[in-house]
Scaffold this motif. Sequence first.
Motif, PDB file in Angstrom:
ATOM      1  N   MET A   1       0.825  -1.193   0.000  1.00 47.37           N
ATOM      2  CA  MET A   1       0.000   0.000   0.000  1.00 47.37           C
ATOM      3  C   MET A   1       0.872   1.260   0.000  1.00 47.37           C
ATOM      4  O   MET A   1       0.527   2.232  -0.663  1.00 47.37           O
ATOM      5  CB  MET A   1      -0.917  -0.044   1.244  1.00 47.37           C
ATOM      6  N   SER A   2       1.956   1.228   0.732  1.00 55.01           N
ATOM      7  CA  SER A   2       2.810   2.405   0.797  1.00 55.01           C
ATOM      8  C   SER A   2       3.517   2.653  -0.539  1.00 55.01           C
ATOM      9  O   SER A   2       3.799   3.797  -0.886  1.00 55.01           O
ATOM     10  CB  SER A   2       3.838   2.273   1.915  1.00 55.01           C
ATOM     11  N   LYS A   3       3.767   1.571  -1.296  1.00 58.41           N
ATOM     12  CA  LYS A   3       4.380   1.742  -2.621  1.00 58.41           C
ATOM     13  C   LYS A   3       3.411   2.435  -3.576  1.00 58.41           C
ATOM     14  O   LYS A   3       3.803   3.257  -4.399  1.00 58.41           O
ATOM     15  CB  LYS A   3       4.809   0.397  -3.197  1.00 58.41           C
ATOM     16  N   LEU A   4       2.134   2.084  -3.440  1.00 60.51           N
ATOM     17  CA  LEU A   4       1.113   2.720  -4.275  1.00 60.51           C
ATOM     18  C   LEU A   4       1.016   4.209  -3.965  1.00 60.51           C
ATOM     19  O   LEU A   4       0.969   5.044  -4.873  1.00 60.51           O
ATOM     20  CB  LEU A   4      -0.246   2.045  -4.053  1.00 60.51           C
ATOM     21  N   ILE A   5       0.993   4.537  -2.699  1.00 60.65           N
ATOM     22  CA  ILE A   5       0.924   5.946  -2.295  1.00 60.65           C
ATOM     23  C   ILE A   5       2.174   6.691  -2.759  1.00 60.65           C
ATOM     24  O   ILE A   5       2.091   7.821  -3.259  1.00 60.65           O
ATOM     25  CB  ILE A   5       0.723   6.071  -0.774  1.00 60.65           C
ATOM     26  N   ALA A   6       3.338   6.054  -2.645  1.00 61.52           N
ATOM     27  CA  ALA A   6       4.582   6.682  -3.092  1.00 61.52           C
ATOM     28  C   ALA A   6       4.555   6.923  -4.601  1.00 61.52           C
ATOM     29  O   ALA A   6       4.999   7.976  -5.087  1.00 61.52           O
ATOM     30  CB  ALA A   6       5.771   5.809  -2.718  1.00 61.52           C
ATOM     31  N   ALA A   7       4.007   5.969  -5.364  1.00 63.45           N
ATOM     32  CA  ALA A   7       3.912   6.142  -6.815  1.00 63.45           C
ATOM     33  C   ALA A   7       2.948   7.267  -7.177  1.00 63.45           C
ATOM     34  O   ALA A   7       3.204   8.058  -8.100  1.00 63.45           O
ATOM     35  CB  ALA A   7       3.470   4.838  -7.458  1.00 63.45           C
ATOM     36  N   LEU A   8       1.838   7.370  -6.448  1.00 63.60           N
ATOM     37  CA  LEU A   8       0.874   8.441  -6.708  1.00 63.60           C
ATOM     38  C   LEU A   8       1.462   9.816  -6.383  1.00 63.60           C
ATOM     39  O   LEU A   8       1.263  10.777  -7.130  1.00 63.60           O
ATOM     40  CB  LEU A   8      -0.407   8.214  -5.901  1.00 63.60           C
ATOM     41  N   VAL A   9       2.189   9.908  -5.276  1.00 70.82           N
ATOM     42  CA  VAL A   9       2.819  11.179  -4.900  1.00 70.82           C
ATOM     43  C   VAL A   9       3.884  11.557  -5.920  1.00 70.82           C
ATOM     44  O   VAL A   9       3.985  12.723  -6.334  1.00 70.82           O
ATOM     45  CB  VAL A   9       3.405  11.089  -3.471  1.00 70.82           C
ATOM     46  N   GLY A  11       3.878  10.722  -9.040  1.00 69.01           N
ATOM     47  CA  GLY A  11       3.135  11.146 -10.225  1.00 69.01           C
ATOM     48  C   GLY A  11       2.631  12.570 -10.102  1.00 69.01           C
ATOM     49  O   GLY A  11       2.638  13.334 -11.071  1.00 69.01           O
ATOM     50  N   LEU A  12       2.188  12.941  -8.906  1.00 66.35           N
ATOM     51  CA  LEU A  12       1.731  14.312  -8.687  1.00 66.35           C
ATOM     52  C   LEU A  12       2.865  15.309  -8.847  1.00 66.35           C
ATOM     53  O   LEU A  12       2.686  16.376  -9.443  1.00 66.35           O
ATOM     54  CB  LEU A  12       1.104  14.447  -7.292  1.00 66.35           C
ATOM     55  N   PHE A  13       4.044  14.966  -8.321  1.00 63.12           N
ATOM     56  CA  PHE A  13       5.194  15.858  -8.483  1.00 63.12           C
ATOM     57  C   PHE A  13       5.589  15.977  -9.953  1.00 63.12           C
ATOM     58  O   PHE A  13       5.916  17.061 -10.440  1.00 63.12           O
ATOM     59  CB  PHE A  13       6.381  15.366  -7.652  1.00 63.12           C
ATOM     60  N   ALA A  14       5.547  14.875 -10.683  1.00 63.63           N
ATOM     61  CA  ALA A  14       5.896  14.914 -12.103  1.00 63.63           C
ATOM     62  C   ALA A  14       4.890  15.754 -12.885  1.00 63.63           C
ATOM     63  O   ALA A  14       5.255  16.518 -13.782  1.00 63.63           O
ATOM     64  CB  ALA A  14       5.955  13.502 -12.661  1.00 63.63           C
ATOM     65  N   THR A  15       3.616  15.624 -12.541  1.00 68.68           N
ATOM     66  CA  THR A  15       2.577  16.411 -13.209  1.00 68.68           C
ATOM     67  C   THR A  15       2.757  17.895 -12.927  1.00 68.68           C
ATOM     68  O   THR A  15       2.610  18.731 -13.821  1.00 68.68           O
ATOM     69  CB  THR A  15       1.189  15.953 -12.734  1.00 68.68           C
ATOM     70  N   ALA A  16       3.073  18.224 -11.692  1.00 68.25           N
ATOM     71  CA  ALA A  16       3.268  19.630 -11.322  1.00 68.25           C
ATOM     72  C   ALA A  16       4.466  20.220 -12.052  1.00 68.25           C
ATOM     73  O   ALA A  16       4.420  21.360 -12.527  1.00 68.25           O
ATOM     74  CB  ALA A  16       3.446  19.752  -9.820  1.00 68.25           C
ATOM     75  N   ALA A  17       5.543  19.445 -12.172  1.00 67.76           N
ATOM     76  CA  ALA A  17       6.730  19.933 -12.879  1.00 67.76           C
ATOM     77  C   ALA A  17       6.438  20.115 -14.361  1.00 67.76           C
ATOM     78  O   ALA A  17       6.875  21.085 -14.985  1.00 67.76           O
ATOM     79  CB  ALA A  17       7.884  18.959 -12.686  1.00 67.76           C
ATOM     80  N   PHE A  18       5.659  19.212 -14.937  1.00 69.75           N
ATOM     81  CA  PHE A  18       5.313  19.329 -16.356  1.00 69.75           C
ATOM     82  C   PHE A  18       4.407  20.533 -16.599  1.00 69.75           C
ATOM     83  O   PHE A  18       4.540  21.239 -17.596  1.00 69.75           O
ATOM     84  CB  PHE A  18       4.620  18.049 -16.827  1.00 69.75           C
ATOM     85  N   ALA A  19       3.481  20.784 -15.687  1.00 67.08           N
ATOM     86  CA  ALA A  19       2.544  21.896 -15.845  1.00 67.08           C
ATOM     87  C   ALA A  19       3.252  23.244 -15.748  1.00 67.08           C
ATOM     88  O   ALA A  19       2.808  24.223 -16.347  1.00 67.08           O
ATOM     89  CB  ALA A  19       1.454  21.807 -14.795  1.00 67.08           C
ATOM     90  N   GLN A  20       4.360  23.313 -15.016  1.00 64.75           N
ATOM     91  CA  GLN A  20       5.070  24.575 -14.858  1.00 64.75           C
ATOM     92  C   GLN A  20       6.086  24.825 -15.958  1.00 64.75           C
ATOM     93  O   GLN A  20       6.598  25.932 -16.071  1.00 64.75           O
ATOM     94  CB  GLN A  20       5.774  24.604 -13.505  1.00 64.75           C
ATOM     95  N   ALA A  21       6.360  23.830 -16.788  1.00 65.72           N
ATOM     96  CA  ALA A  21       7.338  24.000 -17.866  1.00 65.72           C
ATOM     97  C   ALA A  21       6.762  24.955 -18.910  1.00 65.72           C
ATOM     98  O   ALA A  21       5.567  24.952 -19.189  1.00 65.72           O
ATOM     99  CB  ALA A  21       7.673  22.658 -18.496  1.00 65.72           C
ATOM    100  N   SER A  22       7.621  25.780 -19.495  1.00 60.80           N
ATOM    101  CA  SER A  22       7.143  26.718 -20.510  1.00 60.80           C
ATOM    102  C   SER A  22       6.896  25.984 -21.821  1.00 60.80           C
ATOM    103  O   SER A  22       7.545  24.995 -22.135  1.00 60.80           O
ATOM    104  CB  SER A  22       8.165  27.831 -20.724  1.00 60.80           C
ATOM    105  N   ALA A  23       5.951  26.485 -22.586  1.00 53.14           N
ATOM    106  CA  ALA A  23       5.598  25.877 -23.861  1.00 53.14           C
ATOM    107  C   ALA A  23       6.685  26.162 -24.892  1.00 53.14           C
ATOM    108  O   ALA A  23       7.292  27.240 -24.885  1.00 53.14           O
ATOM    109  CB  ALA A  23       4.273  26.434 -24.352  1.00 53.14           C
TER     110      ALA A  23
END
Length: 62
Positions: A1-9, A11-23
């Motif tokens: 269960m903790s591995k799943l939560i770690a993977a989700l967290v 993923g959230l960090f990766a999404t946030a970094a991608f969203a802040q990248a300039s086009a």
Amino acid sequence: MSKLIAALVAGLFATAAFAQASAPEASAPAAATAPAKHHAKKHAKKHSKKAAKAEAASAASE
């Protein structure tokens, strides 16, 4: 269960970094819009003919 939560967290960090990248800069936006305008005109002309034909058919059936 903790591995799943770690993977989700992670993923959230990766999404946030991608969203802040300039086009990336577009090299030639004017050349890309010319065919789209042609297609839009052709598309509108096609549908106006179709609409006129349907209207004539409905007027003839009345």
